[in-house]
Design a protein around this motif. Structure first.
Motif, mmCIF file in Angstrom:
data_model
loop_
_atom_site.group_PDB
_atom_site.id
_atom_site.type_symbol
_atom_site.label_atom_id
_atom_site.label_comp_id
_atom_site.label_asym_id
_atom_site.label_seq_id
_atom_site.Cartn_x
_atom_site.Cartn_y
_atom_site.Cartn_z
ATOM 1 N N GLN A 62 1.381 -1.062 -0.114
ATOM 2 C CA GLN A 62 -0.027 -0.116 -0.180
ATOM 3 C C GLN A 62 1.219 0.995 0.207
ATOM 4 O OE1 GLN A 62 -2.753 -0.572 2.785
ATOM 5 N NE2 GLN A 62 -3.331 1.914 2.366
ATOM 6 N N ASN A 63 2.307 0.902 0.839
ATOM 7 C CA ASN A 63 2.967 2.217 1.203
ATOM 8 C C ASN A 63 3.937 2.291 0.010
ATOM 9 O OD1 ASN A 63 0.769 3.491 2.528
ATOM 10 N ND2 ASN A 63 1.924 1.971 3.887
ATOM 11 N N TYR A 64 4.390 2.542 -0.779
ATOM 12 C CA TYR A 64 5.601 2.004 -1.393
ATOM 13 C C TYR A 64 5.838 3.199 -2.683
ATOM 14 C CZ TYR A 64 7.749 -0.652 -5.531
ATOM 15 O OH TYR A 64 8.679 -1.548 -6.374
ATOM 16 N N TRP A 65 7.226 3.075 -2.447
ATOM 17 C CA TRP A 65 8.286 3.830 -3.201
ATOM 18 C C TRP A 65 9.117 3.321 -4.443
ATOM 19 C CZ3 TRP A 65 12.678 6.057 -3.931
ATOM 20 C CH2 TRP A 65 12.793 7.236 -4.936
ATOM 21 N N ARG A 66 9.601 3.846 -5.496
ATOM 22 C CA ARG A 66 10.385 3.656 -6.783
ATOM 23 C C ARG A 66 11.390 4.491 -7.145
ATOM 24 N NH1 ARG A 66 7.753 -0.904 -9.884
ATOM 25 N NH2 ARG A 66 6.445 0.464 -11.616
ATOM 26 N N LEU A 67 11.931 4.641 -7.507
ATOM 27 C CA LEU A 67 12.622 5.758 -8.594
ATOM 28 C C LEU A 67 12.518 5.690 -10.035
ATOM 29 C CD1 LEU A 67 16.855 6.178 -8.147
ATOM 30 C CD2 LEU A 67 14.891 7.835 -7.874
#
Length: 431
Positions: free
Chosen positions: A426-431
């Motif tokens: 649900q809380n995902y970040w990537r470049l």
């Protein structure tokens, strides 16, 4: 004086390889399958391991040492027994990002002390154009008392090994060779041609060969910097960079590069060698320098995004814990030199965040010595954010539940390489 391959084939003459790191050792062992070889390194501890059939860099298994006519030594006088000398020591930059030629010049002095009439010296280390002839050759001549081109030959054949790549290995990568004259080039091509299955490219001069090597990684650095700048822009716009690249990649002539931390001892270092030489001749590089600035900024950018996430969770960064998974400069290797994950950790610690680091390949002793970073055997307790910094295979197969048990509440995952499934979190970040 003739320079012939046959005495080496007959093992009447032998080859020395100075510098037995991830470049020199595979080369020395491959040559030792056909020739008599002396493997020289100033690190006695590494030599002791190699004498037992152990690769200190953990790139090769013990079978690579089998059937090899090689003698490992830390005694510089043993180089006198060789007639063909290969130098493959690392070339780094100093704290001011200026080329550090000390290892290269030191190795040159060692070989120069053993140089004889009729010998050949070949450099593999990454350098700027002109370094072999302008910086190394005078040392060879002054210490040996011999004249280059007349009493001994010399050349340049840049290394192209990719650490951790088990497919494109030494013998399957086309080799660039160059020499100070046609006779030198012929012998150098003969030696390397005996082991390189992919073939050879004969460069027209040593400077051309040096320039070809240094721009290989400079080109990659610039292309990755564009991806990193795009990632910064799209992040601000709330657009998934990976989705954009996937869409753009459907066009046949779109070049595939990925954003990420650009560290290690090649891509993030080589551009500074070219810039250094350019400044020496009165040119101030613009594009190359801009690419370096962007890539060096990425650790700071990621750290700020993590801090922003903590604040959005109503958490005090100074009282938060972050787990960083992976610290080596790339996947499936133990090398920590110039790892940008270290920069990321330092940026996080500057915000007073408590950071734990794990890595199945990293050496605890090396990390403690080089960066004063304590490598954990395993995660300890709960974390407010988890950073998957290096896409080791062990991390690529992790399931959401494995990260849930490590998290202080919902998982907040920063998957820098984008190796896990975005939709699983649900809380995902990537470049």
């Amino acid at each position: 004086m003739t320079y012939s391959l046959q005495p080496f084939i007959n093992k009447e003459k032998c080859i020395s390889v100075t510098g037995l790191g991830y470049v020199g050792l595979p080369l020395a062992l491959e040559l030792a399958k056909q020739f008599k070889v002396i493997g020289f390194d100033i690190n006695q501890e590494r030599i002791a391991l190699m004498q037992q059939g152990i690769d200190p860099s953990k790139e090769l298994d013990s079978t690579a040492f089998e059937g090899c006519d090689i003698r490992f030594t830390a005694d510089v006088s043993d180089l006198q027994q060789a007639h063909f000398h290969i130098i493959g020591v690392p070339t780094d930059i100093d704290s001011n990002k200026v080329p550090n030629l000390n290892p290269l010049l030191g190795a040159t002095k060692s070989v120069a002390s053993a140089l004889k009439k009729g010998d050949v010296v070949v450099y593999e280390s990454t350098v700027y154009p002109g370094c072999t002839e302008d910086d190394c050759l005078p040392i060879l001549e002054s210490i040996s008392g011999l004249q280059g081109g007349k009493d001994f030959k010399y050349g340049y054949s840049p290394e192209r090994i990719v650490p951790g790549d088990k497919v494109r290995t030494l013998t399957t990568i086309l080799k660039i060779v160059s020499g100070n004259d046609a006779e030198a080039l012929e012998l150098i091509a003969g030696i390397y041609g005996s082991i390189i299955k992919a073939g050879l490219h004969r460069a027209e001069s040593i400077k051309v060969a040096e320039a070809a090597k240094v721009i290989e990684n400079t080109q990659r650095d610039i292309n990755i910097s564009l991806m990193n700048e795009l990632a910064i822009i799209f992040d601000k716009m709330g657009i998934d960079t990976q989705a954009v690249l996937a869409a753009a990649g459907t066009k046949w002539n779109f070049h595939q590069y990925q954003p990420g931390l650009v560290g290690g001892h090649c891509i993030s270092v080589d551009p500074f060698y070219l810039m250094h030489k350019a400044k020496m001749i009165g040119i101030e590089p613009q594009v190359i320098a801009a690419g370096r600035r962007v890539n060096d900024f990425i650790p700071s950018f990621i750290a700020k995004r993590i801090v922003q996430s903590l604040i959005e969770q109503d958490k005090n960064p100074g009282k938060s814990r972050v787990l960083v998974m992976g610290i080596t400069f790339k996947e499936e290797v133990s090398d920590i030199r110039n790892s940008k994950v270290v920069d990321l950790i330092q940026e996080l610690e500057d915000y007073s965040i408590a950071v734990d680091v794990i890595d199945p390949f990293g050496s605890p002793a090396e990390l403690e010595h080089e960066y004063n970073i304590h490598l954990k055997v395993a995660p300890e307790g709960k974390y407010d954010s988890i950073v998957l910094a290096v896409g080791h295979q062990a991390y690529r197969t992790m399931q959401p539940k494995e990260l849930e048990v490590l998290s202080n509440g919902p998982v907040y995952l920063f998957d820098i390489k984008g190796v896990l499934k975005k939709d699983d979190y649900q809380n995902y970040w990537r470049l």
